[in-house]
Design a protein around this motif. Structure first.
Motif, PDB file in Angstrom:
ATOM      1  N   LEU A  53       0.859  -1.181   0.000  1.00 38.29           N
ATOM      2  CA  LEU A  53       0.000   0.000   0.000  1.00 38.29           C
ATOM      3  C   LEU A  53       0.894   1.228   0.000  1.00 38.29           C
ATOM      4  CD1 LEU A  53      -2.491  -1.160   2.787  1.00 38.29           C
ATOM      5  CD2 LEU A  53      -2.875  -1.202   0.310  1.00 38.29           C
ATOM      6  N   TYR A  54       0.650   2.144  -0.926  1.00 38.35           N
ATOM      7  CA  TYR A  54       1.524   3.309  -1.043  1.00 38.35           C
ATOM      8  C   TYR A  54       0.718   4.601  -1.082  1.00 38.35           C
ATOM      9  CZ  TYR A  54       0.192   3.552  -5.935  1.00 38.35           C
ATOM     10  OH  TYR A  54      -0.534   3.666  -7.097  1.00 38.35           O
ATOM     11  N   SER A  94      -5.184   5.791  -1.765  1.00 34.60           N
ATOM     12  CA  SER A  94      -6.345   6.605  -2.143  1.00 34.60           C
ATOM     13  C   SER A  94      -7.419   5.767  -2.844  1.00 34.60           C
ATOM     14  CB  SER A  94      -5.914   7.775  -3.035  1.00 34.60           C
ATOM     15  OG  SER A  94      -5.387   7.282  -4.251  1.00 34.60           O
ATOM     16  N   ASP A  95      -7.122   4.495  -3.133  1.00 32.21           N
ATOM     17  CA  ASP A  95      -8.119   3.594  -3.725  1.00 32.21           C
ATOM     18  C   ASP A  95      -9.235   3.329  -2.718  1.00 32.21           C
ATOM     19  OD1 ASP A  95      -6.539   3.425  -5.976  1.00 32.21           O
ATOM     20  OD2 ASP A  95      -5.944   1.336  -5.667  1.00 32.21           O
ATOM     21  N   THR A  96     -10.325   2.758  -3.214  1.00 36.88           N
ATOM     22  CA  THR A  96     -11.420   2.331  -2.353  1.00 36.88           C
ATOM     23  C   THR A  96     -11.257   0.846  -2.070  1.00 36.88           C
ATOM     24  OG1 THR A  96     -12.866   3.970  -3.353  1.00 36.88           O
ATOM     25  CG2 THR A  96     -13.928   2.162  -2.183  1.00 36.88           C
ATOM     26  N   PHE A  97     -11.428   0.456  -0.808  1.00 32.37           N
ATOM     27  CA  PHE A  97     -11.275  -0.935  -0.397  1.00 32.37           C
ATOM     28  C   PHE A  97     -12.541  -1.401   0.315  1.00 32.37           C
ATOM     29  CE2 PHE A  97      -7.081   1.038  -0.271  1.00 32.37           C
ATOM     30  CZ  PHE A  97      -6.311   0.155  -1.004  1.00 32.37           C
ATOM     31  N   ASP A  98     -12.926  -2.640   0.099  1.00 30.87           N
ATOM     32  CA  ASP A  98     -14.008  -3.243   0.870  1.00 30.87           C
ATOM     33  C   ASP A  98     -13.345  -3.916   2.062  1.00 30.87           C
ATOM     34  OD1 ASP A  98     -16.080  -4.650   1.996  1.00 30.87           O
ATOM     35  OD2 ASP A  98     -16.837  -5.461   0.096  1.00 30.87           O
ATOM     36  N   VAL A  99     -13.214  -3.185   3.145  1.00 25.87           N
ATOM     37  CA  VAL A  99     -12.467  -3.691   4.299  1.00 25.87           C
ATOM     38  C   VAL A  99     -13.136  -4.891   4.956  1.00 25.87           C
ATOM     39  CG1 VAL A  99     -11.253  -1.537   4.760  1.00 25.87           C
ATOM     40  CG2 VAL A  99     -13.461  -1.970   5.853  1.00 25.87           C
ATOM     41  N   VAL A 107      -6.331  -4.303   6.874  1.00 26.62           N
ATOM     42  CA  VAL A 107      -7.188  -3.163   7.231  1.00 26.62           C
ATOM     43  C   VAL A 107      -6.398  -2.174   8.086  1.00 26.62           C
ATOM     44  CG1 VAL A 107      -9.248  -2.446   8.509  1.00 26.62           C
ATOM     45  CG2 VAL A 107      -9.333  -4.466   7.031  1.00 26.62           C
ATOM     46  N   ARG A 108      -5.611  -2.701   9.024  1.00 26.62           N
ATOM     47  CA  ARG A 108      -4.784  -1.827   9.859  1.00 26.62           C
ATOM     48  C   ARG A 108      -3.826  -1.001   9.003  1.00 26.62           C
ATOM     49  NH1 ARG A 108      -1.656  -4.777  14.421  1.00 26.62           N
ATOM     50  NH2 ARG A 108       0.224  -4.313  13.276  1.00 26.62           N
ATOM     51  N   GLY A 109      -3.258  -1.629   7.977  1.00 26.56           N
ATOM     52  CA  GLY A 109      -2.372  -0.911   7.066  1.00 26.56           C
ATOM     53  C   GLY A 109      -3.108   0.162   6.274  1.00 26.56           C
ATOM     54  N   ILE A 110      -4.309  -0.161   5.815  1.00 22.87           N
ATOM     55  CA  ILE A 110      -5.119   0.805   5.069  1.00 22.87           C
ATOM     56  C   ILE A 110      -5.441   2.002   5.961  1.00 22.87           C
ATOM     57  CG2 ILE A 110      -7.380   1.188   3.993  1.00 22.87           C
ATOM     58  CD1 ILE A 110      -7.236  -1.857   3.148  1.00 22.87           C
ATOM     59  N   ILE A 111      -5.875   1.721   7.182  1.00 19.86           N
ATOM     60  CA  ILE A 111      -6.261   2.782   8.118  1.00 19.86           C
ATOM     61  C   ILE A 111      -5.073   3.663   8.497  1.00 19.86           C
ATOM     62  CG2 ILE A 111      -7.075   3.204  10.482  1.00 19.86           C
ATOM     63  CD1 ILE A 111      -8.903   0.746  10.106  1.00 19.86           C
ATOM     64  N   SER A 112      -3.880   3.083   8.518  1.00 18.11           N
ATOM     65  CA  SER A 112      -2.691   3.854   8.905  1.00 18.11           C
ATOM     66  C   SER A 112      -2.452   5.034   7.965  1.00 18.11           C
ATOM     67  CB  SER A 112      -1.442   2.962   8.929  1.00 18.11           C
ATOM     68  OG  SER A 112      -0.963   2.725   7.608  1.00 18.11           O
ATOM     69  N   GLY A 113      -2.813   4.863   6.694  1.00 20.25           N
ATOM     70  CA  GLY A 113      -2.611   5.929   5.725  1.00 20.25           C
ATOM     71  C   GLY A 113      -1.169   6.126   5.311  1.00 20.25           C
ATOM     72  N   SER A 114      -0.284   5.212   5.732  1.00 16.43           N
ATOM     73  CA  SER A 114       1.140   5.301   5.406  1.00 16.43           C
ATOM     74  C   SER A 114       1.577   4.077   4.613  1.00 16.43           C
ATOM     75  CB  SER A 114       1.968   5.371   6.686  1.00 16.43           C
ATOM     76  OG  SER A 114       1.635   6.513   7.427  1.00 16.43           O
TER      77      SER A 114
END
Length: 131
Positions: A53-54, A94-99, A107-114
């Protein structure tokens, strides 16, 4: 048996000219994996799945596979020759994910935003099950 962990840091490309930066990255990956790895290393064929995730200016996915594989030698598996199957994915934060369909660590990585890399390792399946 399945093992997963999150690398909460931007990956370093195998192509980097700064070898010390690559070595530091691999040491960081190994440290993150060792926080949750508690069993004996895999002895059979292994399937490695990565989700990178970038935020911006991503590293090529094929250039992050080998450093991660190498960092896990002697901890998760005795030799990276046991890694017979690899899937690697790169997605913008910035993509949309179905968490609801994602593993909780991802999900934790997505939420981190980093920038981060989700890693899942399990025993390899028969080839025809991937096709």
């Amino acid at each position: 048996m399945q093992f997963e962990f999150l690398i909460p840091k931007r990956p370093v490309s195998l192509q980097t000219r700064q070898r010390s930066k690559l070595q530091d990255w691999q040491a960081f990956v190994r440290t993150e994996a060792s926080k949750t790895w508690v069993v004996t290393p895999y002895s059979g064929n292994v399937h490695l799945a990565l989700v990178y995730l970038y935020d911006a200016d991503p590293v090529d996915t094929d250039n992050i596979i080998k450093p991660i594989q190498d960092a896990l030698i002697g901890l998760v598996y005795e030799d990276d020759s046991l890694v017979t199957d690899v899937e690697s994915h790169r997605r913008s934060l910035s993509d949309t994910f179905d968490v609801a369909l994602c593993p909780s660590l991802l999900v934790r990585g997505i939420i981190s935003g980093s920038d981060c890399v989700y890693v899942r390792i399990n025993s390899a399946k028969a080839l025809e099950s991937y096709l």
